[in-house]
Design a protein around this motif. Structure first.
Motif, PDB file in Angstrom:
ATOM      1  N   ASP A   8       0.781  -1.178  -0.178  1.00  0.00           N
ATOM      2  CA  ASP A   8      -0.247   0.103  -0.022  1.00  0.00           C
ATOM      3  C   ASP A   8       0.914   1.267   0.076  1.00  0.00           C
ATOM      4  OD1 ASP A   8      -2.181  -1.785   0.489  1.00  0.00           O
ATOM      5  OD2 ASP A   8      -2.732  -0.959   2.171  1.00  0.00           O
ATOM      6  N   HIS A   9       0.334   2.203  -0.372  1.00  0.00           N
ATOM      7  CA  HIS A   9       1.318   3.576  -0.606  1.00  0.00           C
ATOM      8  C   HIS A   9       0.160   4.507   0.316  1.00  0.00           C
ATOM      9  CE1 HIS A   9       3.179   1.566  -3.964  1.00  0.00           C
ATOM     10  NE2 HIS A   9       4.266   2.203  -3.375  1.00  0.00           N
ATOM     11  N   ALA A  10       0.978   5.308   1.096  1.00  0.00           N
ATOM     12  CA  ALA A  10       0.312   6.541   1.677  1.00  0.00           C
ATOM     13  C   ALA A  10       1.179   7.723   1.689  1.00  0.00           C
ATOM     14  CB  ALA A  10       0.192   5.913   3.178  1.00  0.00           C
ATOM     15  N   TRP A  11       0.173   8.777   1.826  1.00  0.00           N
ATOM     16  CA  TRP A  11       0.993   9.952   2.005  1.00  0.00           C
ATOM     17  C   TRP A  11       1.092  10.495   3.800  1.00  0.00           C
ATOM     18  CZ3 TRP A  11       3.432  12.761  -1.105  1.00  0.00           C
ATOM     19  CH2 TRP A  11       3.296  12.765  -2.470  1.00  0.00           C
ATOM     20  N   ARG A  25       5.653  10.402   0.349  1.00  0.00           N
ATOM     21  CA  ARG A  25       5.076   9.082  -0.085  1.00  0.00           C
ATOM     22  C   ARG A  25       5.758   7.833   0.399  1.00  0.00           C
ATOM     23  NH1 ARG A  25       0.202   7.868  -2.124  1.00  0.00           N
ATOM     24  NH2 ARG A  25       0.000   6.509  -3.856  1.00  0.00           N
ATOM     25  N   PHE A  94       0.617  10.253  10.192  1.00  0.00           N
ATOM     26  CA  PHE A  94      -0.247   9.694   9.262  1.00  0.00           C
ATOM     27  C   PHE A  94      -1.400   9.688   9.663  1.00  0.00           C
ATOM     28  CE2 PHE A  94       3.863   7.135   8.551  1.00  0.00           C
ATOM     29  CZ  PHE A  94       3.858   6.988   7.424  1.00  0.00           C
ATOM     30  N   VAL A  98      -5.458   5.300   7.229  1.00  0.00           N
ATOM     31  CA  VAL A  98      -4.691   4.616   6.201  1.00  0.00           C
ATOM     32  C   VAL A  98      -3.946   3.456   6.736  1.00  0.00           C
ATOM     33  CG1 VAL A  98      -2.521   5.058   4.942  1.00  0.00           C
ATOM     34  CG2 VAL A  98      -4.472   7.031   4.898  1.00  0.00           C
ATOM     35  N   SER A 101      -6.220   0.590   7.333  1.00  0.00           N
ATOM     36  CA  SER A 101      -6.389  -0.261   6.238  1.00  0.00           C
ATOM     37  C   SER A 101      -5.434  -1.066   5.647  1.00  0.00           C
ATOM     38  CB  SER A 101      -6.691   0.851   4.965  1.00  0.00           C
ATOM     39  OG  SER A 101      -7.115   0.274   3.849  1.00  0.00           O
ATOM     40  N   PHE A 102      -4.033  -0.616   5.903  1.00  0.00           N
ATOM     41  CA  PHE A 102      -3.037  -1.369   5.588  1.00  0.00           C
ATOM     42  C   PHE A 102      -2.924  -2.506   6.578  1.00  0.00           C
ATOM     43  CE2 PHE A 102       1.685  -2.227   6.849  1.00  0.00           C
ATOM     44  CZ  PHE A 102       1.862  -2.769   5.539  1.00  0.00           C
TER      45      PHE A 102
END
Length: 117
Positions: A8-11, A25, A94, A98, A101-102
């Motif tokens: 997964d990618h997150a800001w 990122r 964060f 997010v 969810s990960f």
């Protein structure tokens, strides 16, 4: 059959002394065939940390630390992940949605992983 890898990618927001933050990122990954109890966060700089998945989950509820990584809740909807290295400390904030969810994705992947005996 190998278990599914999660990526997964997150800001995140790099927290500094300045009044403004820098967005970054982050690639969050989980490889149950490699280490079913660990997750990895990689940054564009090439730095990355592998740490216990349980630390991430625990740190969303109360401050928790394992080795070079510390996680703690920050208000009702954010969490901070602090990474320690020889170069210093990186503090990244964060949204908890997010990270949750990960974690859900990692637990789903672990549930479908073949059991080894």
């Amino acid at each position: 059959m190998p278990a599914a890898t999660v990526e997964d990618h997150a800001w995140g927001r790099i927290v500094t002394d300045a009044p403004q933050y820098r967005p970054v990122r982050v690639a969050m990954s989980y490889e149950p065939d490699e280490d079913p109890k660990a997750v990895r966060f990689d940054f564009p700089s090439g730095m990355g940390w592998t740490f216990p998945r349980e630390l991430l989950e625990s740190g969303l509820r109360a401050p928790a630390r394992s080795g070079d990584v510390e996680v703690w809740p920050c208000g009702r909807v954010q969490a901070v992940v602090e990474f320690h290295s020889a170069d210093g400390v990186s503090v990244v904030q964060f949204d908890t949605t997010v990270l949750r969810s990960f974690l859900r994705h990692t637990y789903a992947a672990a549930a479908t992983a073949p059991k080894t005996t």
